[in-house]
Design a protein around this motif. Structure first.
Motif, short mmCIF file in Angstrom:
data_model
loop_
_atom_site.label_atom_id
_atom_site.label_comp_id
_atom_site.label_asym_id
_atom_site.label_seq_id
_atom_site.Cartn_x
_atom_site.Cartn_y
_atom_site.Cartn_z
N ARG A 1 -39.98 44.12 12.15
CA ARG A 1 -41.03 44.45 11.20
C ARG A 1 -41.31 45.95 11.10
O ARG A 1 -42.09 46.37 10.25
CB ARG A 1 -42.31 43.73 11.59
CG ARG A 1 -42.21 42.22 11.45
CD ARG A 1 -43.47 41.49 11.88
NE ARG A 1 -44.66 42.16 11.37
CZ ARG A 1 -45.84 42.15 11.97
NH1 ARG A 1 -46.00 41.52 13.09
NH2 ARG A 1 -46.86 42.77 11.44
N ALA A 2 -40.68 46.75 11.93
CA ALA A 2 -41.00 48.18 11.98
C ALA A 2 -40.63 48.93 10.71
O ALA A 2 -41.31 49.88 10.34
CB ALA A 2 -40.32 48.84 13.19
N ASP A 3 -39.56 48.51 10.05
CA ASP A 3 -39.24 49.17 8.79
C ASP A 3 -39.82 48.35 7.64
O ASP A 3 -40.34 47.26 7.84
CB ASP A 3 -37.75 49.43 8.63
CG ASP A 3 -36.89 48.18 8.62
OD1 ASP A 3 -37.44 47.07 8.65
OD2 ASP A 3 -35.67 48.32 8.60
N LEU B 1 -30.98 52.87 11.04
CA LEU B 1 -32.16 52.98 11.89
C LEU B 1 -33.21 53.77 11.14
O LEU B 1 -33.00 54.95 10.83
CB LEU B 1 -31.79 53.68 13.21
CG LEU B 1 -32.90 53.86 14.23
CD1 LEU B 1 -33.35 52.51 14.78
CD2 LEU B 1 -32.43 54.75 15.37
N SER B 2 -34.33 53.13 10.83
CA SER B 2 -35.40 53.84 10.13
C SER B 2 -36.19 54.69 11.12
O SER B 2 -36.16 54.47 12.33
CB SER B 2 -36.33 52.85 9.43
OG SER B 2 -37.20 52.22 10.36
N ILE C 1 -32.93 44.07 27.77
CA ILE C 1 -33.83 43.71 26.66
C ILE C 1 -33.94 44.87 25.68
O ILE C 1 -33.92 44.66 24.45
CB ILE C 1 -35.21 43.28 27.21
CG1 ILE C 1 -35.06 41.90 27.86
CG2 ILE C 1 -36.26 43.27 26.10
CD1 ILE C 1 -36.25 41.45 28.63
N VAL C 2 -34.02 46.09 26.17
CA VAL C 2 -34.05 47.26 25.29
C VAL C 2 -32.77 47.33 24.45
O VAL C 2 -32.82 47.66 23.27
CB VAL C 2 -34.30 48.56 26.08
CG1 VAL C 2 -33.99 49.80 25.27
CG2 VAL C 2 -35.75 48.60 26.57
N GLU C 3 -31.65 46.98 25.05
CA GLU C 3 -30.41 46.96 24.29
C GLU C 3 -30.47 45.91 23.17
O GLU C 3 -30.04 46.16 22.04
CB GLU C 3 -29.21 46.70 25.21
CG GLU C 3 -27.89 46.86 24.50
CD GLU C 3 -26.69 46.79 25.44
OE1 GLU C 3 -25.59 46.52 24.93
OE2 GLU C 3 -26.84 47.01 26.66
N TYR C 4 -31.03 44.74 23.47
CA TYR C 4 -31.23 43.74 22.42
C TYR C 4 -32.12 44.30 21.31
O TYR C 4 -31.87 44.09 20.12
CB TYR C 4 -31.89 42.47 22.97
CG TYR C 4 -31.03 41.58 23.81
CD1 TYR C 4 -29.78 41.14 23.39
CD2 TYR C 4 -31.50 41.13 25.05
CE1 TYR C 4 -29.01 40.30 24.18
CE2 TYR C 4 -30.73 40.29 25.84
CZ TYR C 4 -29.49 39.87 25.40
OH TYR C 4 -28.74 39.03 26.18
N LEU C 5 -33.18 44.99 21.69
CA LEU C 5 -34.09 45.57 20.70
C LEU C 5 -33.37 46.58 19.81
O LEU C 5 -33.57 46.60 18.59
CB LEU C 5 -35.30 46.20 21.39
CG LEU C 5 -36.21 45.25 22.17
CD1 LEU C 5 -37.28 46.02 22.91
CD2 LEU C 5 -36.82 44.19 21.27
N TRP C 6 -32.53 47.40 20.42
CA TRP C 6 -31.72 48.35 19.64
C TRP C 6 -30.78 47.59 18.70
O TRP C 6 -30.56 48.00 17.56
CB TRP C 6 -30.92 49.27 20.55
CG TRP C 6 -31.68 50.44 21.09
CD1 TRP C 6 -31.91 50.73 22.40
CD2 TRP C 6 -32.28 51.50 20.34
NE1 TRP C 6 -32.62 51.89 22.51
CE2 TRP C 6 -32.88 52.39 21.26
CE3 TRP C 6 -32.41 51.77 18.98
CZ2 TRP C 6 -33.56 53.54 20.87
CZ3 TRP C 6 -33.09 52.91 18.58
CH2 TRP C 6 -33.66 53.78 19.52
N GLN C 7 -30.18 46.50 19.16
CA GLN C 7 -29.28 45.72 18.31
C GLN C 7 -30.02 45.20 17.08
O GLN C 7 -29.47 45.19 15.98
CB GLN C 7 -28.66 44.56 19.10
CG GLN C 7 -27.64 45.00 20.12
CD GLN C 7 -27.19 43.88 21.03
OE1 GLN C 7 -27.70 42.76 20.99
NE2 GLN C 7 -26.23 44.18 21.90
N ALA D 1 -32.69 46.62 15.74
CA ALA D 1 -32.97 47.79 14.90
C ALA D 1 -31.75 48.20 14.08
O ALA D 1 -31.89 48.61 12.92
CB ALA D 1 -33.44 48.95 15.78
N TYR D 2 -30.57 48.08 14.63
CA TYR D 2 -29.33 48.46 13.95
C TYR D 2 -28.71 47.33 13.13
O TYR D 2 -27.71 47.55 12.44
CB TYR D 2 -28.29 48.95 14.96
CG TYR D 2 -28.51 50.37 15.43
CD1 TYR D 2 -28.54 51.43 14.53
CD2 TYR D 2 -28.69 50.65 16.78
CE1 TYR D 2 -28.73 52.73 14.96
CE2 TYR D 2 -28.88 51.95 17.22
CZ TYR D 2 -28.91 52.99 16.30
OH TYR D 2 -29.10 54.28 16.73
#
Length: 157
Positions: A41-43, A119-120, A105-111, A113-114
């Motif tokens: 939802r960030a973008d 990446l906004s 988990i951060v890697e999942y979050l980056w996935q 986002a991309y």
């Protein structure tokens, strides 16, 4: 799987020392899923590819059946919409996961986002905030970002 409104409120409450391992796991699953939804939802536009990335990450991370993944995703969407902040979710992950698990988990979050191919600014800002809230060392944070970027076929950058 969390199925009722009462279970949702129980899941959001701070776990007691006597909480069953299954209840603690449900709380961790929900907290993780909420962060994933927040990244989506960030973008300005949540894409189908981001939603699918969330479902894939939840399935991989928690080894859930398809109906459980769908239920967790829907619960995370509604919980995310009503959440006043991210601290209750990140603090739960900080208590429940090792440093290595949080980096994954951060890697999942980056996935996520991309997942839509770019990446906004808002996604990047949220990711930096989540990295700090999860106490991820900067080197591990950047490495997770690079792995996710490469997995998305976006190369170095």
């Amino acid at each position: 799987m969390l199925r009722t409104l009462k279970e949702l409120f129980n899941a959001l409450a701070e776990p007691s020392a006597a909480a069953l391992p299954e209840q603690r796991e449900h709380r961790l699953q929900l907290a993780t899923a909420v962060l994933m939804v927040e990244v989506m939802r960030a973008d300005a536009k949540a894409s189908e590819s981001e939603r699918q990335a969330i479902l894939d990450a939840l399935r991989e991370r928690f080894a859930l059946a398809p109906d459980e993944v769908d239920g967790l995703y829907e619960l995370a969407r509604s919980t995310s919409h009503d959440a006043p902040d991210l601290h209750s979710f990140t603090s739960r992950l900080n208590k429940g996961y090792s440093a290595e698990e949080k980096v994954r988990i951060v890697e999942y979050l980056w996935q996520i986002a991309y997942a839509d191919g770019h990446l906004s600014h808002h996604e990047n800002h949220l990711m930096l905030k989540l990295g700090d809230l999860l106490y991820i060392p900067r080197g591990d944070f950047v490495a997770a970002k690079q792995r996710a970027r490469a997995a998305a076929g976006l190369g170095a950058g």
